[in-house]
Design a protein around this motif. Structure first.
Motif, PDB file in Angstrom:
ATOM      1  N   LEU A  96     -36.071 -15.113  54.321  1.00 55.83           N
ATOM      2  CA  LEU A  96     -37.270 -15.896  54.586  1.00 55.83           C
ATOM      3  C   LEU A  96     -36.841 -17.327  54.876  1.00 55.83           C
ATOM      4  O   LEU A  96     -36.409 -18.049  53.983  1.00 55.83           O
ATOM      5  CB  LEU A  96     -38.219 -15.851  53.396  1.00 55.83           C
ATOM      6  CG  LEU A  96     -39.503 -16.685  53.515  1.00 55.83           C
ATOM      7  CD1 LEU A  96     -40.386 -16.163  54.632  1.00 55.83           C
ATOM      8  CD2 LEU A  96     -40.260 -16.688  52.184  1.00 55.83           C
ATOM      9  N   ILE A  97     -36.952 -17.730  56.139  1.00 54.30           N
ATOM     10  CA  ILE A  97     -36.491 -19.067  56.504  1.00 54.30           C
ATOM     11  C   ILE A  97     -37.638 -20.079  56.524  1.00 54.30           C
ATOM     12  O   ILE A  97     -37.433 -21.245  56.208  1.00 54.30           O
ATOM     13  CB  ILE A  97     -35.768 -19.048  57.855  1.00 54.30           C
ATOM     14  CG1 ILE A  97     -36.675 -18.515  58.971  1.00 54.30           C
ATOM     15  CG2 ILE A  97     -34.493 -18.223  57.776  1.00 54.30           C
ATOM     16  CD1 ILE A  97     -36.062 -18.630  60.361  1.00 54.30           C
ATOM     17  N   LEU A  98     -38.850 -19.648  56.879  1.00 61.04           N
ATOM     18  CA  LEU A  98     -40.009 -20.533  56.935  1.00 61.04           C
ATOM     19  C   LEU A  98     -41.256 -19.778  56.499  1.00 61.04           C
ATOM     20  O   LEU A  98     -41.357 -18.561  56.698  1.00 61.04           O
ATOM     21  CB  LEU A  98     -40.221 -21.079  58.358  1.00 61.04           C
ATOM     22  CG  LEU A  98     -39.167 -22.031  58.931  1.00 61.04           C
ATOM     23  CD1 LEU A  98     -39.390 -22.233  60.419  1.00 61.04           C
ATOM     24  CD2 LEU A  98     -39.163 -23.362  58.188  1.00 61.04           C
ATOM     25  N   LYS A  99     -42.214 -20.535  55.889  1.00 59.87           N
ATOM     26  CA  LYS A  99     -43.483 -19.929  55.513  1.00 59.87           C
ATOM     27  C   LYS A  99     -44.608 -20.909  55.819  1.00 59.87           C
ATOM     28  O   LYS A  99     -44.550 -22.088  55.453  1.00 59.87           O
ATOM     29  CB  LYS A  99     -43.503 -19.562  54.028  1.00 59.87           C
ATOM     30  CG  LYS A  99     -44.768 -18.818  53.613  1.00 59.87           C
ATOM     31  CD  LYS A  99     -44.691 -18.355  52.173  1.00 59.87           C
ATOM     32  CE  LYS A  99     -45.934 -17.561  51.780  1.00 59.87           C
ATOM     33  NZ  LYS A  99     -45.875 -17.090  50.384  1.00 59.87           N
ATOM     34  N   ILE A 100     -45.623 -20.406  56.523  1.00 62.80           N
ATOM     35  CA  ILE A 100     -46.805 -21.193  56.867  1.00 62.80           C
ATOM     36  C   ILE A 100     -47.875 -20.949  55.811  1.00 62.80           C
ATOM     37  O   ILE A 100     -47.983 -19.848  55.256  1.00 62.80           O
ATOM     38  CB  ILE A 100     -47.310 -20.801  58.269  1.00 62.80           C
ATOM     39  CG1 ILE A 100     -46.212 -21.077  59.308  1.00 62.80           C
ATOM     40  CG2 ILE A 100     -48.580 -21.556  58.636  1.00 62.80           C
ATOM     41  CD1 ILE A 100     -46.540 -20.594  60.694  1.00 62.80           C
ATOM     42  N   ASP A 101     -48.659 -21.980  55.497  1.00 66.72           N
ATOM     43  CA  ASP A 101     -49.706 -21.890  54.457  1.00 66.72           C
ATOM     44  C   ASP A 101     -50.595 -20.674  54.711  1.00 66.72           C
ATOM     45  O   ASP A 101     -51.267 -20.573  55.751  1.00 66.72           O
ATOM     46  CB  ASP A 101     -50.544 -23.161  54.479  1.00 66.72           C
ATOM     47  CG  ASP A 101     -51.504 -23.221  53.294  1.00 66.72           C
ATOM     48  OD1 ASP A 101     -51.522 -22.272  52.496  1.00 66.72           O
ATOM     49  OD2 ASP A 101     -52.246 -24.211  53.186  1.00 66.72           O
ATOM     50  N   PRO A 102     -50.646 -19.689  53.762  1.00 64.74           N
ATOM     51  CA  PRO A 102     -51.410 -18.459  53.991  1.00 64.74           C
ATOM     52  C   PRO A 102     -52.856 -18.517  53.510  1.00 64.74           C
ATOM     53  O   PRO A 102     -53.578 -17.519  53.628  1.00 64.74           O
ATOM     54  CB  PRO A 102     -50.618 -17.439  53.167  1.00 64.74           C
ATOM     55  CG  PRO A 102     -50.116 -18.228  52.001  1.00 64.74           C
ATOM     56  CD  PRO A 102     -49.844 -19.620  52.522  1.00 64.74           C
ATOM     57  N   ASN A 234     -36.563 -26.690  64.645  1.00 64.81           N
ATOM     58  CA  ASN A 234     -37.618 -27.576  65.136  1.00 64.81           C
ATOM     59  C   ASN A 234     -38.780 -27.708  64.152  1.00 64.81           C
ATOM     60  O   ASN A 234     -39.880 -28.099  64.554  1.00 64.81           O
ATOM     61  CB  ASN A 234     -38.152 -27.063  66.483  1.00 64.81           C
ATOM     62  CG  ASN A 234     -37.075 -27.032  67.551  1.00 64.81           C
ATOM     63  OD1 ASN A 234     -36.278 -27.950  67.662  1.00 64.81           O
ATOM     64  ND2 ASN A 234     -37.043 -25.965  68.326  1.00 64.81           N
ATOM     65  N   ALA A 235     -38.580 -27.365  62.903  1.00 72.04           N
ATOM     66  CA  ALA A 235     -39.654 -27.419  61.913  1.00 72.04           C
ATOM     67  C   ALA A 235     -39.114 -27.994  60.610  1.00 72.04           C
ATOM     68  O   ALA A 235     -37.960 -27.765  60.241  1.00 72.04           O
ATOM     69  CB  ALA A 235     -40.238 -26.031  61.670  1.00 72.04           C
ATOM     70  N   GLU A 236     -39.981 -28.726  59.913  1.00 77.44           N
ATOM     71  CA  GLU A 236     -39.616 -29.322  58.637  1.00 77.44           C
ATOM     72  C   GLU A 236     -40.693 -29.007  57.597  1.00 77.44           C
ATOM     73  O   GLU A 236     -41.806 -28.580  57.936  1.00 77.44           O
ATOM     74  CB  GLU A 236     -39.453 -30.834  58.781  1.00 77.44           C
ATOM     75  CG  GLU A 236     -38.324 -31.258  59.706  1.00 77.44           C
ATOM     76  CD  GLU A 236     -36.953 -30.833  59.218  1.00 77.44           C
ATOM     77  OE1 GLU A 236     -36.812 -30.628  57.991  1.00 77.44           O
ATOM     78  OE2 GLU A 236     -36.032 -30.701  60.041  1.00 77.44           O
ATOM     79  N   GLU A 243     -49.681 -22.726  67.234  1.00 77.10           N
ATOM     80  CA  GLU A 243     -49.357 -21.399  67.758  1.00 77.10           C
ATOM     81  C   GLU A 243     -48.574 -21.531  69.064  1.00 77.10           C
ATOM     82  O   GLU A 243     -48.930 -22.292  69.951  1.00 77.10           O
ATOM     83  CB  GLU A 243     -50.649 -20.619  67.992  1.00 77.10           C
ATOM     84  CG  GLU A 243     -50.436 -19.182  68.424  1.00 77.10           C
ATOM     85  CD  GLU A 243     -51.748 -18.435  68.560  1.00 77.10           C
ATOM     86  OE1 GLU A 243     -51.730 -17.315  69.085  1.00 77.10           O
ATOM     87  OE2 GLU A 243     -52.786 -18.986  68.140  1.00 77.10           O
ATOM     88  N   GLY A 244     -47.471 -20.775  69.156  1.00 79.90           N
ATOM     89  CA  GLY A 244     -46.631 -20.787  70.348  1.00 79.90           C
ATOM     90  C   GLY A 244     -45.447 -21.716  70.280  1.00 79.90           C
ATOM     91  O   GLY A 244     -44.586 -21.680  71.170  1.00 79.90           O
ATOM     92  N   GLY A 245     -45.359 -22.553  69.252  1.00 79.45           N
ATOM     93  CA  GLY A 245     -44.226 -23.468  69.140  1.00 79.45           C
ATOM     94  C   GLY A 245     -42.966 -22.752  68.671  1.00 79.45           C
ATOM     95  O   GLY A 245     -43.016 -21.855  67.825  1.00 79.45           O
ATOM     96  N   VAL A 246     -41.807 -23.142  69.221  1.00 79.93           N
ATOM     97  CA  VAL A 246     -40.519 -22.569  68.817  1.00 79.93           C
ATOM     98  C   VAL A 246     -40.032 -23.326  67.588  1.00 79.93           C
ATOM     99  O   VAL A 246     -39.707 -24.510  67.659  1.00 79.93           O
ATOM    100  CB  VAL A 246     -39.493 -22.666  69.962  1.00 79.93           C
ATOM    101  CG1 VAL A 246     -38.143 -22.106  69.506  1.00 79.93           C
ATOM    102  CG2 VAL A 246     -39.991 -21.915  71.187  1.00 79.93           C
ATOM    103  N   LEU A 247     -39.969 -22.615  66.456  1.00 82.35           N
ATOM    104  CA  LEU A 247     -39.594 -23.253  65.198  1.00 82.35           C
ATOM    105  C   LEU A 247     -38.086 -23.249  64.956  1.00 82.35           C
ATOM    106  O   LEU A 247     -37.554 -24.169  64.344  1.00 82.35           O
ATOM    107  CB  LEU A 247     -40.308 -22.548  64.038  1.00 82.35           C
ATOM    108  CG  LEU A 247     -41.838 -22.411  64.176  1.00 82.35           C
ATOM    109  CD1 LEU A 247     -42.407 -21.725  62.960  1.00 82.35           C
ATOM    110  CD2 LEU A 247     -42.483 -23.771  64.397  1.00 82.35           C
ATOM    111  N   ALA A 248     -37.412 -22.189  65.425  1.00 83.30           N
ATOM    112  CA  ALA A 248     -35.959 -22.085  65.212  1.00 83.30           C
ATOM    113  C   ALA A 248     -35.395 -21.098  66.227  1.00 83.30           C
ATOM    114  O   ALA A 248     -36.120 -20.259  66.777  1.00 83.30           O
ATOM    115  CB  ALA A 248     -35.648 -21.629  63.790  1.00 83.30           C
TER     116      ALA A 248
END
Length: 450
Positions: A96-102, A234-236, A243-248
């Motif tokens: 699990l590298i990234l998690k968005i608020d669920p 590309n995310a911190e 939606e659609g952004g490249v995070l890694a």
């Protein structure tokens, strides 16, 4: 006294002249030696008959066989970032590298589940109404039957004067009223299928909404699909992503690819097959076996020399019309395996390496050094130790050797040294060049040089 001294002084001169004349008279004429033809010293080899392995060399840059982009499929705030998620880090598959608020998606699931429960309850209620209406219809139909019998009895009594006409009409009105009751129940039952279909459609829509909400919830967790090396971040933490952004971006560590440009004439020497190949319907593994190519990647830089076994993967989609080359793509399994610090580095992305592609072995070939071929002519030492300039037909030209199809026999002596000038019929003094002979056998047969 004076005359006597003069003769004494002249006597040695007279004796010398007389001796010289006697020697000249008795001497033999000089022997004329026959002029000898000089022989040119040349290095030669005996032409071997070998099984040769044609090869082609090229250089290319290492790249991963596949790269994965972690694209945000939902929007929200990053609530978790793996502590080792940095450029160049190696992480295992499933990490699990990234998690968005669920939270929003969990609420959507709860709301949709409540809608499903309400619609399900409505369906149950409709089913109960249908059962009750069926029961009521049976009762009304039974009452209708009794009214019909009563009407028939009263009609029979009217003719006999047993009842009045008003009683008969009252019974007829009662029958009509009962028929209306029965029809009402029937109409109610006829509406149940459409009502049920409407509720089932609503339930299906709620289920679809639930599936979408559950999928969105699953998309809040971004996990690596395979063991990877992180190439870009590309995310911190606490960053809002859309939606659609490249995070890694992550590179696969299981395989590496190298594309090299090979001249078309060299590729034609490598690609030999005795059967027709259906490219469109051929399995990749079968294609590699049918073509029969093998490959090897080598890195030589700053005192480091490392070799990786590779395999032919595929040809590029186009030919370069300017250089007349074709792109050949080879694969290397486990490019990060067997690493020895300072001696054998991993085959990382961006390394510039040499690739040697080997074709199918060709048996029973006459082989000579490439330097011994002079524009389709070779220098041969004949049985009289003289130079014979012979025209030959090469069949395979490689960087260090050539195979001859016509114009040469096995065991003949071919000159491998420079002969200037080369005059047909000149006398030669051949010396066997065992070093060149051994190197020729090694290179042509594809064995590694010692």
């Amino acid at each position: 006294m004076t005359a006597t001294r003069k003769w004494v002084s002249l006597l040695p001169i007279v004796v010398g002249v007389a001796a010289l004349m006697r020697l000249k008279k008795n001497s033999l004429p000089p022997v004329q030696e026959e002029k000898q033809e000089p022989a040119a010293l040349v290095r030669v080899i005996d032409v071997p008959l070998l099984t040769v392995i044609p090869k082609a060399k090229g250089h290319g840059t290492v790249r991963p066989s596949r790269s994965w982009e972690a694209v945000a499929q939902i929007k929200g705030k990053i609530v978790h970032k793996h502590p080792q998620l940095q450029k160049g880090a190696i992480l295992e598959a499933g990490t699990l590298i990234l998690k968005i608020d669920p939270a929003d998606y969990e609420l959507a699931i709860a709301q949709t589940e409540a809608d499903i429960q309400a619609t399900t309850a409505q369906l149950d209620e409709l089913q109960a109404k249908a059962t009750n209406t069926q029961a009521s219809l049976k009762i009304e139909q039974a009452a209708l039957g009794l009214n019909q019998k009563e009407l028939e009895r009263k009609r029979a009594l009217v003719g006999k004067g047993g009842i009045s006409r008003s009683d008969l009409e009252s019974q007829e009105r009662s029958l009509l009223s009962q028929q209306q009751s029965v029809q009402t129940q029937v109409n109610t039952l006829n509406l149940f299928p459409s009502q049920k279909a409407l509720l089932e459609a609503q339930l299906a829509r709620h289920n679809a909404t639930l599936a979408t909400a559950q999928r969105n919830l699953a998309h809040t967790e971004i996990r690596l699909p395979f063991t990877s090396r992180i190439a870009e971040i590309n995310a911190e933490q606490d960053q809002y992503v859309r939606e659609g952004g490249v995070l890694a971006i992550a590179d696969d560590l299981d395989k590496a690819e190298i594309e090299v440009q090979i001249p078309m004439n060299q590729m034609s020497n490598l690609l030999t097959s005795t059967r027709t190949i259906d490219i469109l319907n051929l399995d990749p593994a079968e294609a590699r076996q049918a073509i029969g190519l093998t490959a090897e990647a080598t890195l030589k830089e700053n005192g480091v020399a490392a070799t990786w076994e590779a395999r032919f993967a595929r040809l590029s989609d186009t030919l370069d019309p300017k250089t007349r080359t074709v792109g050949v793509i080879v694969e290397v399994d486990k490019p990060y395996a067997n690493v020895i610090p300072g001696k054998r580095p991993p085959l990382v992305k961006g390394l510039f390496v040499q690739v040697v592609i080997s074709g199918t072995p060709q048996p029973q070939r006459l082989v000579i050094p490439r330097s011994a071929l002079h524009e389709n002519h070779i220098y041969v030492v004949n049985n009289e130790q003289r130079l014979e300039i012979r025209e030959v037909q090469p069949s395979l030209l490689q960087a260090e050797y050539a195979t001859i199809q016509n114009g040469l026999k096995s065991g003949e002596q071919v000159i491998v040294s420079d002969l200037i000038p080369a005059v047909e019929g000149m006398l030669l003094k051949p010396v066997k060049d065992t070093t060149s002979q051994e190197r020729l056998v090694t290179v042509a047969s594809g064995r590694p040089s010692l």
